[in-house]
Design a protein around this motif. Structure first.
Motif, PDB file in Angstrom:
ATOM      1  N   ALA A  68       6.413  -5.861   7.567  1.00 24.44           N
ATOM      2  CA  ALA A  68       6.608  -5.200   6.271  1.00 24.44           C
ATOM      3  C   ALA A  68       5.318  -4.546   5.776  1.00 24.44           C
ATOM      4  O   ALA A  68       5.340  -3.448   5.220  1.00 24.44           O
ATOM      5  CB  ALA A  68       7.119  -6.213   5.249  1.00 24.44           C
ATOM      6  N   VAL A  69       4.187  -5.214   5.996  1.00 22.16           N
ATOM      7  CA  VAL A  69       2.888  -4.683   5.547  1.00 22.16           C
ATOM      8  C   VAL A  69       2.623  -3.320   6.199  1.00 22.16           C
ATOM      9  O   VAL A  69       2.237  -2.352   5.530  1.00 22.16           O
ATOM     10  CB  VAL A  69       1.747  -5.682   5.866  1.00 22.16           C
ATOM     11  N   LEU A  70       2.834  -3.249   7.511  1.00 23.13           N
ATOM     12  CA  LEU A  70       2.577  -1.972   8.204  1.00 23.13           C
ATOM     13  C   LEU A  70       3.535  -0.885   7.712  1.00 23.13           C
ATOM     14  O   LEU A  70       3.145   0.271   7.545  1.00 23.13           O
ATOM     15  CB  LEU A  70       2.683  -2.158   9.723  1.00 23.13           C
ATOM     16  N   ASP A  71       4.754  -1.298   7.424  1.00 27.04           N
ATOM     17  CA  ASP A  71       5.733  -0.346   6.895  1.00 27.04           C
ATOM     18  C   ASP A  71       5.324   0.131   5.495  1.00 27.04           C
ATOM     19  O   ASP A  71       5.416   1.326   5.175  1.00 27.04           O
ATOM     20  CB  ASP A  71       7.107  -1.023   6.863  1.00 27.04           C
ATOM     21  N   GLU A  72       4.843  -0.786   4.668  1.00 32.62           N
ATOM     22  CA  GLU A  72       4.456  -0.417   3.299  1.00 32.62           C
ATOM     23  C   GLU A  72       3.231   0.504   3.293  1.00 32.62           C
ATOM     24  O   GLU A  72       3.144   1.419   2.471  1.00 32.62           O
ATOM     25  CB  GLU A  72       4.202  -1.685   2.469  1.00 32.62           C
ATOM     26  N   ILE A  73       2.298   0.248   4.203  1.00 33.82           N
ATOM     27  CA  ILE A  73       1.133   1.146   4.307  1.00 33.82           C
ATOM     28  C   ILE A  73       1.611   2.533   4.746  1.00 33.82           C
ATOM     29  O   ILE A  73       1.200   3.556   4.199  1.00 33.82           O
ATOM     30  CB  ILE A  73       0.077   0.586   5.287  1.00 33.82           C
ATOM     31  N   GLN A  74       2.522   2.531   5.732  1.00 29.30           N
ATOM     32  CA  GLN A  74       3.090   3.786   6.223  1.00 29.30           C
ATOM     33  C   GLN A  74       3.763   4.566   5.095  1.00 29.30           C
ATOM     34  O   GLN A  74       3.653   5.789   5.000  1.00 29.30           O
ATOM     35  CB  GLN A  74       4.116   3.449   7.328  1.00 29.30           C
ATOM     36  N   GLN A  75       4.461   3.838   4.217  1.00 31.82           N
ATOM     37  CA  GLN A  75       5.143   4.482   3.082  1.00 31.82           C
ATOM     38  C   GLN A  75       4.173   4.953   1.988  1.00 31.82           C
ATOM     39  O   GLN A  75       4.583   5.590   1.026  1.00 31.82           O
ATOM     40  CB  GLN A  75       6.121   3.506   2.434  1.00 31.82           C
ATOM     41  N   GLY A  76       2.895   4.549   2.117  1.00 35.16           N
ATOM     42  CA  GLY A  76       1.900   4.989   1.141  1.00 35.16           C
ATOM     43  C   GLY A  76       1.823   4.136  -0.110  1.00 35.16           C
ATOM     44  O   GLY A  76       1.233   4.547  -1.113  1.00 35.16           O
ATOM     45  N   LYS A  77       2.388   2.936  -0.075  1.00 39.16           N
ATOM     46  CA  LYS A  77       2.306   2.063  -1.257  1.00 39.16           C
ATOM     47  C   LYS A  77       0.882   1.523  -1.398  1.00 39.16           C
ATOM     48  O   LYS A  77       0.309   1.042  -0.422  1.00 39.16           O
ATOM     49  CB  LYS A  77       3.298   0.903  -1.119  1.00 39.16           C
ATOM     50  N   PRO A  78       0.313   1.595  -2.601  1.00 38.18           N
ATOM     51  CA  PRO A  78      -1.078   1.148  -2.763  1.00 38.18           C
ATOM     52  C   PRO A  78      -1.188  -0.374  -2.836  1.00 38.18           C
ATOM     53  O   PRO A  78      -0.194  -1.059  -3.040  1.00 38.18           O
ATOM     54  CB  PRO A  78      -1.482   1.766  -4.104  1.00 38.18           C
ATOM     55  N   SER A  79      -2.401  -0.887  -2.687  1.00 39.50           N
ATOM     56  CA  SER A  79      -2.658  -2.322  -2.860  1.00 39.50           C
ATOM     57  C   SER A  79      -3.863  -2.500  -3.774  1.00 39.50           C
ATOM     58  O   SER A  79      -4.515  -1.525  -4.165  1.00 39.50           O
ATOM     59  CB  SER A  79      -2.940  -2.998  -1.515  1.00 39.50           C
ATOM     60  N   HIS A  80      -4.176  -3.755  -4.054  1.00 36.04           N
ATOM     61  CA  HIS A  80      -5.329  -4.093  -4.892  1.00 36.04           C
ATOM     62  C   HIS A  80      -6.643  -3.527  -4.339  1.00 36.04           C
ATOM     63  O   HIS A  80      -7.553  -3.216  -5.093  1.00 36.04           O
ATOM     64  CB  HIS A  80      -5.418  -5.622  -4.998  1.00 36.04           C
ATOM     65  N   VAL A  81      -6.751  -3.380  -3.029  1.00 33.51           N
ATOM     66  CA  VAL A  81      -8.019  -2.907  -2.457  1.00 33.51           C
ATOM     67  C   VAL A  81      -8.006  -1.409  -2.125  1.00 33.51           C
ATOM     68  O   VAL A  81      -8.973  -0.897  -1.556  1.00 33.51           O
ATOM     69  CB  VAL A  81      -8.432  -3.720  -1.192  1.00 33.51           C
ATOM     70  N   THR A  82      -6.944  -0.714  -2.468  1.00 33.87           N
ATOM     71  CA  THR A  82      -6.898   0.733  -2.222  1.00 33.87           C
ATOM     72  C   THR A  82      -7.861   1.427  -3.188  1.00 33.87           C
ATOM     73  O   THR A  82      -7.684   1.329  -4.403  1.00 33.87           O
ATOM     74  CB  THR A  82      -5.463   1.271  -2.426  1.00 33.87           C
ATOM     75  N   ALA A  83      -8.876   2.094  -2.627  1.00 31.89           N
ATOM     76  CA  ALA A  83      -9.928   2.651  -3.491  1.00 31.89           C
ATOM     77  C   ALA A  83      -9.392   3.805  -4.339  1.00 31.89           C
ATOM     78  O   ALA A  83      -9.631   3.860  -5.544  1.00 31.89           O
ATOM     79  CB  ALA A  83     -11.114   3.109  -2.640  1.00 31.89           C
TER      80      ALA A  83
END
Lengths: 104, 318
Positions: free
Chosen positions: A47-62
């Motif tokens: 799911a994590v790789l899919d979410e990154i692929q979809q462009g969803k940001p995270s707490h560490v996304t600059a």
């Protein structure tokens, strides 16, 4: 509460004869010890790789408005809801990073 | 867990009426807080009203340039929406600093506002707690209080509100929109939504019996640099010891709200006038009258330092 939802479990990702790429990488990198948390780690990793692929940001996304990077920091942060009491974290990160195509 | 009955509803008014009519009923949406509390029998509802089918999971642009966020919008979806990331970055940052991805995927906007404290004595049903059992006493006072409130607390309760999202909404001057059992709507400024504990810490917000949150209104974008700086014991998946939500304009003026220090998101508008004087002046006024314990007095300088760090970063980026 989850009426109409589709649920994918570890059994739905791969079989012993035909492992999912993440499963294969967990075997290769020894991404577990007791195995208790492993199904959850693998489902989350997919799911994590899919979410990154979809462009969803995270707490560490600059940059919140840019596409998030496929970096170790991103994977670590996004996997933080999965606890491994054996402490296999570094091997788990190696396994996911390999599938993501990044450098370890 | 105690046995309970369950129903689904199709309109907000139907939900509100059902909650008003049925004794000891609770709404359930994501369930990320309520189900845990039910398993521990801290919450023992006799009836659950599942509001997931109400289709309140969208963002609607408003004529004044603001946004209306549906009550059932999941935290992940809200933080991932490009309008939020671009124009309300403090909110996206706060959401992403909270909980874990799994929880954010289920947790809703309204549920986040209504989540209950993480005070360990509230969670320990063997200990007195005025919030869990009114009048039984507060075990935190004189207990282990590293996580607890330093300001706005009372002799009955020193618990904190655990939300990150709500702190950002406070700094944005959001408004909570509801439907009451009689079908009438109401708009509650976020500043008035959560209550201080006083002598009734079990009453945590101003919602009336049966009243349902349907949306949260964000005013038109304020511009400026947005920050949500969360200080915690782990780098991820932990509640705040102290958090600072700030919007800082190029001329150094701005807004500040704090998490982790009080029973509600903590903002003192008058303190913001001190921003040109620096973080100490602002923090002193924000935390005037603070009553920390021996365990959590570190939060006072920690607020000041965290705010100073945010203000320095703003200066660099201006």
């Amino acid at each position: 509460m989850n009426d109409g939802a589709n649920v994918t479990t570890i059994e739905g990702l791969g079989t012993p004869d035909k492992l999912h790429a993440i499963q294969q990488a967990f075997v290769k990198h020894d991404g577990y010890q007791c195995g208790y948390c492993t199904p959850g780690q693998i489902c989350s990793a997919v799911a994590v790789l899919d979410e990154i692929q979809q462009g969803k940001p995270s707490h560490v996304t600059a940059d919140l408005t840019a596409k998030p990077l496929l970096s170790v920091d991103e994977i670590r942060e996004r996997m933080s809801g999965n606890i491994c009491r054996c402490g296999a974290y570094s091997n788990i990160i190696d396994a996911i990073t390999e599938v993501a195509g990044g450098k370890v | 867990m105690k046995a309970f009955t369950y129903q689904r509803v199709s309109t907000p008014a139907e939900a509100a009426q059902a909650a008003y009519r049925t004794p000891n009923a609770r709404f359930i949406a994501g369930g990320t807080n309520l189900l845990d509390l039910m398993k521990l029998e801290i919450e023992t509802p006799a009836h659950l009203i599942d509001v997931n089918g109400l289709k309140l999971d969208q963002i609607e642009p408003l004529p004044d340039g603001g946004l209306r966020v549906g009550a059932l919008m999941r935290n992940t979806d809200l933080a991932a929406d490009m309008r939020i990331r671009r124009d309300y970055a403090v909110l996206a940052r706060a959401l992403l600093a909270g909980a874990s991805t799994q929880l954010r995927n289920r947790a809703t906007t309204a549920g986040n506002l209504l989540q209950r404290t993480r005070c360990v004595y509230f969670y320990d049903t063997n200990m007195p707690c005025n919030k869990r059992k009114p009048g039984s006493g507060c075990s935190a006072i004189g207990g282990f209080t590293r996580q607890h409130a330093v300001v706005g607390s009372s002799d009955a309760c020193i618990a904190t509100h655990p939300s990150d999202m709500a702190v950002a909404m406070r700094v944005l001057d959001a408004e909570v929109e509801t439907v009451k059992p009689d079908g009438a709507g109401r708009v509650i400024p976020i500043a008035d939504f959560h209550r201080l504990p006083g002598s009734t810490p079990h009453i945590e917000h101003v919602l009336e019996p049966g009243e349902l949150i349907v949306s949260v209104k964000l005013p038109k974008p304020t511009g400026g640099q947005h920050f949500y700086r969360k200080v915690r014991d782990r780098a991820s998946y932990a509640f705040a010891l102290v958090s600072v939500a700030a919007i800082i304009q190029p001329n150094g003026t701005g807004r500040v709200a704090l998490g982790g220090v009080a029973h509600k998101p903590w903002r003192v508008e008058a303190a913001e006038q001190q921003m040109p004087q620096g973080a100490k002046a602002v923090a002193d006024q924000l935390l005037a009258g603070a009553r920390p314990t021996h365990d959590n007095e570190f939060k006072i300088p920690l607020v000041q330092r965290t705010l100073a760090s945010v203000m320095a970063e703003a200066k660099k980026g201006a």
